[in-house]
Design a protein around this motif. Structure first.
Motif, PDB file in Angstrom:
ATOM      1  N   LYS A   6      20.314 -77.077  13.742  1.00 37.78           N
ATOM      2  CA  LYS A   6      21.430 -77.894  14.237  1.00 37.78           C
ATOM      3  C   LYS A   6      21.854 -77.441  15.630  1.00 37.78           C
ATOM      4  O   LYS A   6      21.830 -76.237  15.912  1.00 37.78           O
ATOM      5  N   ALA A   7      22.256 -78.410  16.451  1.00 37.03           N
ATOM      6  CA  ALA A   7      22.757 -78.057  17.784  1.00 37.03           C
ATOM      7  C   ALA A   7      24.076 -78.765  18.052  1.00 37.03           C
ATOM      8  O   ALA A   7      24.254 -79.933  17.674  1.00 37.03           O
ATOM      9  N   GLY A  49      12.753 -78.473  18.440  1.00 34.98           N
ATOM     10  CA  GLY A  49      12.679 -78.645  16.987  1.00 34.98           C
ATOM     11  C   GLY A  49      14.016 -78.883  16.304  1.00 34.98           C
ATOM     12  O   GLY A  49      14.096 -78.871  15.070  1.00 34.98           O
ATOM     13  N   ILE A  50      15.070 -79.100  17.083  1.00 33.57           N
ATOM     14  CA  ILE A  50      16.388 -79.365  16.475  1.00 33.57           C
ATOM     15  C   ILE A  50      16.351 -80.697  15.721  1.00 33.57           C
ATOM     16  O   ILE A  50      15.763 -81.680  16.184  1.00 33.57           O
ATOM     17  N   GLU A  51      17.003 -80.705  14.532  1.00 35.49           N
ATOM     18  CA  GLU A  51      16.975 -81.896  13.674  1.00 35.49           C
ATOM     19  C   GLU A  51      18.326 -82.608  13.598  1.00 35.49           C
ATOM     20  O   GLU A  51      18.412 -83.779  13.275  1.00 35.49           O
ATOM     21  N   GLN A  52      19.413 -81.849  13.844  1.00 36.98           N
ATOM     22  CA  GLN A  52      20.761 -82.429  13.729  1.00 36.98           C
ATOM     23  C   GLN A  52      21.493 -82.238  15.058  1.00 36.98           C
ATOM     24  O   GLN A  52      21.601 -81.111  15.551  1.00 36.98           O
ATOM     25  N   PHE A  53      22.018 -83.333  15.599  1.00 35.08           N
ATOM     26  CA  PHE A  53      22.641 -83.326  16.926  1.00 35.08           C
ATOM     27  C   PHE A  53      24.139 -83.604  16.755  1.00 35.08           C
ATOM     28  O   PHE A  53      24.514 -84.689  16.305  1.00 35.08           O
ATOM     29  N   ILE A  54      24.950 -82.620  17.085  1.00 32.44           N
ATOM     30  CA  ILE A  54      26.389 -82.730  16.836  1.00 32.44           C
ATOM     31  C   ILE A  54      27.136 -82.713  18.177  1.00 32.44           C
ATOM     32  O   ILE A  54      27.053 -81.738  18.922  1.00 32.44           O
ATOM     33  N   PHE A  55      27.830 -83.796  18.462  1.00 30.21           N
ATOM     34  CA  PHE A  55      28.557 -83.904  19.730  1.00 30.21           C
ATOM     35  C   PHE A  55      30.041 -83.675  19.471  1.00 30.21           C
ATOM     36  O   PHE A  55      30.599 -84.288  18.567  1.00 30.21           O
ATOM     37  N   VAL A  56      30.641 -82.810  20.262  1.00 29.50           N
ATOM     38  CA  VAL A  56      32.098 -82.640  20.180  1.00 29.50           C
ATOM     39  C   VAL A  56      32.677 -83.372  21.381  1.00 29.50           C
ATOM     40  O   VAL A  56      32.549 -82.910  22.520  1.00 29.50           O
ATOM     41  N   THR A  57      33.245 -84.517  21.124  1.00 29.77           N
ATOM     42  CA  THR A  57      33.668 -85.393  22.215  1.00 29.77           C
ATOM     43  C   THR A  57      35.185 -85.322  22.407  1.00 29.77           C
ATOM     44  O   THR A  57      35.878 -84.591  21.705  1.00 29.77           O
ATOM     45  N   ARG A 119      32.721 -76.813  13.033  1.00 29.59           N
ATOM     46  CA  ARG A 119      32.395 -75.800  12.003  1.00 29.59           C
ATOM     47  C   ARG A 119      31.945 -76.402  10.682  1.00 29.59           C
ATOM     48  O   ARG A 119      30.995 -75.929  10.057  1.00 29.59           O
ATOM     49  N   SER A 120      32.623 -77.495  10.229  1.00 27.63           N
ATOM     50  CA  SER A 120      32.250 -78.000   8.896  1.00 27.63           C
ATOM     51  C   SER A 120      30.919 -78.754   8.945  1.00 27.63           C
ATOM     52  O   SER A 120      30.254 -78.918   7.922  1.00 27.63           O
ATOM     53  N   LEU A 121      30.532 -79.199  10.135  1.00 23.81           N
ATOM     54  CA  LEU A 121      29.232 -79.879  10.270  1.00 23.81           C
ATOM     55  C   LEU A 121      28.086 -78.875  10.343  1.00 23.81           C
ATOM     56  O   LEU A 121      26.935 -79.210  10.084  1.00 23.81           O
ATOM     57  N   ILE A 122      28.391 -77.648  10.696  1.00 17.89           N
ATOM     58  CA  ILE A 122      27.360 -76.606  10.785  1.00 17.89           C
ATOM     59  C   ILE A 122      27.193 -75.895   9.444  1.00 17.89           C
ATOM     60  O   ILE A 122      26.083 -75.698   8.973  1.00 17.89           O
TER      61      ILE A 122
END
Ligand code: UTP
Length: 290
Positions: A6-7, A49-57, A119-122
């Protein structure tokens, strides 16, 4: 060793150094040649190789969500007009359903706070953080270099580079018992130290692999340099709890949060392109002659 899947892409900042350009447009959407900064960061993460892309907007950042979304009308029009290459360049941006998450930082309280918002998405696994305004030109993507090194040593890992002593006050700076080599053991971190107080000239740039234990420290919401909740301060507390290293990555980094760095990145990326390089070189000659 748990893999890094995850990133987090923190994009909640105000981008004040680029006002008025960033009044209604996110800084991360500023283009280097023809691609927004955030797309370079996402492509780097994908290639690593990252599979999950998390944006903090944050406020005014919806253009980023639209950029990575499917765009039926535009894609259909490009196909109708026989523009297959442009169609592919647009199609390939789209992040797959379920691969992407957007969460909101209600106020820009600092990079540490932005990371904490995810945090909860990671959950409880190591994760990457990429700052889009640090653009890295490298044969092997910087995050891929870090993930490979992380697979050997685990814990947390930062991308680091040597900077002139007079620039140390602009960065997070590493302390280490042994500063040489490609993988450097980190024994301390200081955010934007006064030049005379910098523990070394090894600077942290915007690529991190972090142990999830960092969320416990971020949860304290302690303010640091610039009265912001600093990621560096929380990371410093991890040292001694789990392995902590810096990687002297191979590649060139451009500080696109700064006007001069942004202009340099545009020139460097344009000069490398077969379709643009010769013309840009000629223009540069015109402006630099005499
Ligand atoms: P910067 O330190 O460059 O801050 O943030 P900024 O607000 O974007 O720009 P200036 O200094 O006012 O011109 C580095 C990265 O961290 C994100 C930014 O969006 C940028 O990608 N960030 C910063 C957040 O997500 N939230 C924050 O509260 C601060």
């Amino acid at each position: 060793m748990r893999p890094v899947r995850k990133a987090i892409f923190p994009v909640g900042g105000l981008g004040t150094r680029f006002l008025p350009a960033t009044k209604a447009m996110p800084k991360e959407m500023l283009p280097v040649v023809d691609k927004p900064l955030i797309q370079y960061a996402v492509e780097e993460a994908r290639a690593a190789g990252i599979e999950q892309f998390i944006f903090v907007t944050g406020r005014g950042k919806s253009a980023i969500e639209d950029h990575f979304d499917h765009s039926s009308e535009l894609q259909a029009t490009l196909l109708d007009r026989g523009k297959a290459d442009l169609w592919e360049s647009v199609r390939s941006i789209t992040l797959e359903a379920g691969q992407v998450a957007y969460t909101r930082q209600p106020e820009p309280l600092g990079l540490g706070h932005a990371v904490w918002c995810a945090r909860s998405l990671i959950g409880d696994e190591p994760f990457a953080v990429l700052l889009a305004d640090d653009l890295i030109l490298a044969e092997r993507p910087c995050l891929k270099q870090m993930i490979d090194a992380h697979a050997e040593v685990g814990g947390s890992m930062l991308a680091v580079m040597d900077v002139p002593k007079e620039h140390t006050s602009r960065y997070g700076i590493v302390a280490s018992p042994k500063l040489g080599g490609q993988i450097v053991e980190v024994s301390g971190l200081v955010e934007k130290p006064k030049t005379e107080e910098a523990p070394s000239t090894l600077a942290v740039i915007g690529r991190y692999i972090l142990d999830p234990g960092v969320f416990d420290h971020l949860g304290a919401q302690q303010r640091g340099a610039g009265n912001e909740i600093q990621l560096t301060d929380a990371m410093a507390k991890l040292i001694g709890q789990s392995p902590f290293h810096g990687l002297r990555f191979e590649g060139e980094r451009f500080d696109c949060g700064d006007k001069v760095g942004f202009i340099e990145a545009n020139l460097a990326f344009a000069l490398k392109r077969a379709d643009l390089g010769p013309a840009v070189r000629e223009i540069l000659g015109k402006y630099t002659a005499g």
